[in-house]
Scaffold this active site. Structure first.
Site, short mmCIF file in Angstrom:
data_model
loop_
_atom_site.label_atom_id
_atom_site.label_comp_id
_atom_site.label_asym_id
_atom_site.label_seq_id
_atom_site.Cartn_x
_atom_site.Cartn_y
_atom_site.Cartn_z
N ASP A 179 61.30 22.68 -43.80
CA ASP A 179 62.71 22.41 -44.10
C ASP A 179 63.52 22.29 -42.81
O ASP A 179 63.52 23.20 -41.98
CB ASP A 179 63.29 23.56 -44.94
N TYR A 232 70.87 20.99 -37.82
CA TYR A 232 70.15 22.03 -37.06
C TYR A 232 69.83 21.55 -35.63
O TYR A 232 69.49 22.38 -34.79
CB TYR A 232 68.83 22.44 -37.74
N LYS A 282 68.29 16.96 -44.28
CA LYS A 282 69.59 16.96 -44.99
C LYS A 282 70.63 16.12 -44.27
O LYS A 282 70.65 16.06 -43.03
CB LYS A 282 70.10 18.40 -45.13
N HIS A 326 73.69 18.07 -47.77
CA HIS A 326 73.68 19.46 -47.30
C HIS A 326 74.76 20.33 -47.97
O HIS A 326 74.51 21.48 -48.31
CB HIS A 326 73.85 19.47 -45.77
N1 LIG Z 1 70.99 24.51 -47.22
C1 LIG Z 1 71.67 25.36 -46.51
O1 LIG Z 1 72.92 25.32 -46.47
C2 LIG Z 1 70.94 26.42 -45.73
C3 LIG Z 1 71.66 27.53 -45.22
C4 LIG Z 1 70.94 28.52 -44.55
C5 LIG Z 1 69.57 28.41 -44.36
N2 LIG Z 1 68.89 27.30 -44.83
C6 LIG Z 1 67.43 27.15 -44.63
O2 LIG Z 1 66.78 28.35 -45.03
C7 LIG Z 1 66.04 28.89 -43.94
C8 LIG Z 1 65.96 30.39 -43.98
O3 LIG Z 1 67.23 30.99 -44.02
P1 LIG Z 1 67.75 31.97 -42.86
O4 LIG Z 1 67.19 31.51 -41.55
O5 LIG Z 1 69.22 32.06 -43.02
O6 LIG Z 1 67.20 33.40 -43.25
P2 LIG Z 1 65.84 34.14 -43.64
O7 LIG Z 1 64.67 33.21 -43.64
O8 LIG Z 1 66.13 34.90 -44.86
O9 LIG Z 1 65.68 35.19 -42.46
C9 LIG Z 1 65.20 34.83 -41.19
C10 LIG Z 1 65.06 36.10 -40.33
O10 LIG Z 1 64.03 36.95 -40.86
C11 LIG Z 1 63.08 37.27 -39.84
N3 LIG Z 1 61.76 37.33 -40.50
C12 LIG Z 1 61.06 36.29 -40.99
N4 LIG Z 1 59.92 36.71 -41.60
C13 LIG Z 1 59.90 38.06 -41.50
C14 LIG Z 1 58.98 39.06 -41.92
N5 LIG Z 1 57.85 38.75 -42.59
N6 LIG Z 1 59.26 40.36 -41.64
C15 LIG Z 1 60.39 40.67 -40.96
N7 LIG Z 1 61.31 39.77 -40.53
C16 LIG Z 1 61.07 38.46 -40.81
C17 LIG Z 1 63.20 36.15 -38.84
O11 LIG Z 1 62.88 36.59 -37.55
P3 LIG Z 1 61.60 35.98 -36.70
O12 LIG Z 1 61.86 34.50 -36.51
O13 LIG Z 1 61.65 36.73 -35.43
O14 LIG Z 1 60.39 36.26 -37.53
C18 LIG Z 1 64.68 35.80 -38.91
O15 LIG Z 1 65.44 36.65 -38.09
C19 LIG Z 1 66.75 28.32 -42.70
O16 LIG Z 1 65.92 28.36 -41.57
C20 LIG Z 1 67.05 26.91 -43.18
O17 LIG Z 1 65.88 26.10 -43.07
C21 LIG Z 1 69.57 26.33 -45.52
#
Ligand SMILES: NC(=O)c1ccc[n+]([C@@H]2O[C@H](COP(=O)([O-])OP(=O)(O)OC[C@H]3O[C@@H](n4cnc5c(N)ncnc54)[C@H](OP(=O)(O)O)[C@@H]3O)[C@@H](O)[C@H]2O)c1
Ligand SMILES: *[C@@H]1O[C@H](CO)[C@@H](O)[C@H](O)[C@H]1NC(C)=O
Length: 321
Positions: free
Chosen positions: A66, A71, A100, A133
């Site tokens: 994704d 980004y 997106k 998006h």
């Molecule tokens: N459509 C939208 O508007 C929108 C908005 C927000 C996000 N997104 C998408 O969703 C994705 C994920 O959302 P997010 O980045 O906000 O949050 P998330 O995936 O919920 O959290 C990411 C965090 O969790 C840590 N992490 C990952 N796996 C882990 C594990 N197994 N144990 C402990 N910690 C862990 C990562 O650190 P490390 O990297 O150090 O592991 C990072 O700091 C984004 O990257 C993006 O692609 C879309």
């Protein structure tokens, strides 16, 4: 029996990677775990990590990545994909790439050119899924714009017709907006990508989409589990007794339990990680499943609190939250 298992395993390895797929309403299939590559705004992680993260993810069995124009990492995603194809880990047709359209390209005539720019950065001829998006539109200086997302959607339909996107969908649309889009379009959105996690379980919007045959991708799947350690961050944390108990039962960790909770609700979680071990953990979810009771128990953490709460857009037309 073992023949079936061996065959199933072979089929999975060849076609599906580690995660199974679910059917989209347009005949395509979406792998149920995607690697997130959005790195957040406050203290954003370095962009250089994305290329390796994508490569490690494909190596670990991910087939779905994704990304988004906003980004700024489509080039790095494309490099990770190219590395994996070059090393014969996968073929392009085995991958599912989502990107997106940003808010400043909502004019109908801007959609296909914006997608072509994304494709050039990704080094691809098509994406598997292209999403609007946000339902809100903005001018290039970020100020509000009144372009209707129904016009934007016509541009999305053109992108699909041209074969530049196999499937098209939306992100951050609320139920009213989904209904208005479905009632006024030729092509039904295949996906709505929204925030879903234990503190924002979104039961009404998720069922609304699923009842319409629209698959739901769950962003920020961990909620406040591991990051965003402010004093007022709602539970659960990784050491939460409920999650620890369930994790011990299955020999998994709290992060994997939260991801499996989303998978068991028929969602497509998008865990972001740039760490090789955590990337592998986050797709190691398919040798167990939660009971109905455990899914309900995790759902009780719901507080309707968002991780992603864009401030400053509240007055824009079509603000969804
Ligand atoms: N459509 C939208 O508007 C929108 C908005 C927000 C996000 N997104 C998408 O969703 C994705 C994920 O959302 P997010 O980045 O906000 O949050 P998330 O995936 O919920 O959290 C990411 C965090 O969790 C840590 N992490 C990952 N796996 C882990 C594990 N197994 N144990 C402990 N910690 C862990 C990562 O650190 P490390 O990297 O150090 O592991 C990072 O700091 C984004 O990257 C993006 O692609 C879309
Ligand atoms: C969705 O957003 C629109 C535009 O801001 C708003 O009018 C509508 O009430 C919202 N619907 C829901 C169900 O939140």
């Amino acid at each position: 029996m073992w023949r079936v298992a061996v065959l199933a395993c072979f089929v999975t390895m060849v076609f599906g990677g580690k995660a199974p797929t679910i059917d989209l309403n347009d005949g395509h299939k979406i792998p149920v775990v995607a690697l997130g590559t959005g790195r957040g705004t406050a203290g954003a992680a370095p962009i250089d990590e994305v290329r390796d993260a994508v490569f490690w993810a494909i190596e670990a069995g991910y087939r779905h990545i994704d990304t988004a124009a906003v980004y700024g990492d489509e080039e790095q995603v494309g490099q990770g994909v190219a590395d994996a194809i070059k090393k014969s880990l996968v073929k392009r047709e085995e991958l599912f790439i989502t990107t997106k359209l940003w808010n400043d390209k909502h004019a109908r005539a801007s959609v296909v050119p914006a997608l072509r720019e994304s494709l050039a950065r990704l080094g691809l001829d098509y994406v598997d899924l292209y999403l609007i998006h946000f339902p809100i539109a903005a001018k290039s200086d970020g100020s509000p714009d009144d372009t209707d997302y129904l016009d934007t959607w016509k541009g999305m339909e053109e992108a699909k017709e041209l074969g530049l996107a196999r499937s098209i969908g939306v992100s951050n649309f609320n139920a009213t907006q989904i209904d208005r889009l479905v009632a006024n379009s030729k092509v039904k959105p295949a996906v709505n990508q929204i925030e879903v996690n234990p503190t924002l379980t979104q039961e009404p919007l998720v069922s609304h989409c699923q009842d319409l045959g629209i698959a739901v991708m769950a962003y920020s799947p961990f909620g406040f589990l591991v990051t965003r350690k402010t004093a007022d961050a709602p539970p659960p944390r990784v050491d939460d007794p409920t999650l620890v108990r369930i994790a011990q039962k299955y020999g998994k960790n709290a992060a994997q339990i939260v991801l499996r909770y989303l998978v068991d609700r028929g969602l497509v979680p998008i865990p972001k990680s740039a760490n090789k071990d955590r990337i592998a953990q986050n797709i190691d979810l398919f040798d167990f499943e939660l009971t109905k009771e455990e899914v309900a128990e995790i759902g009780k953490f719901n507080k309707n609190v968002r991780v992603i709460h864009p401030t400053g857009w509240e007055k824009y037309p079509n603000y969804p939250f």
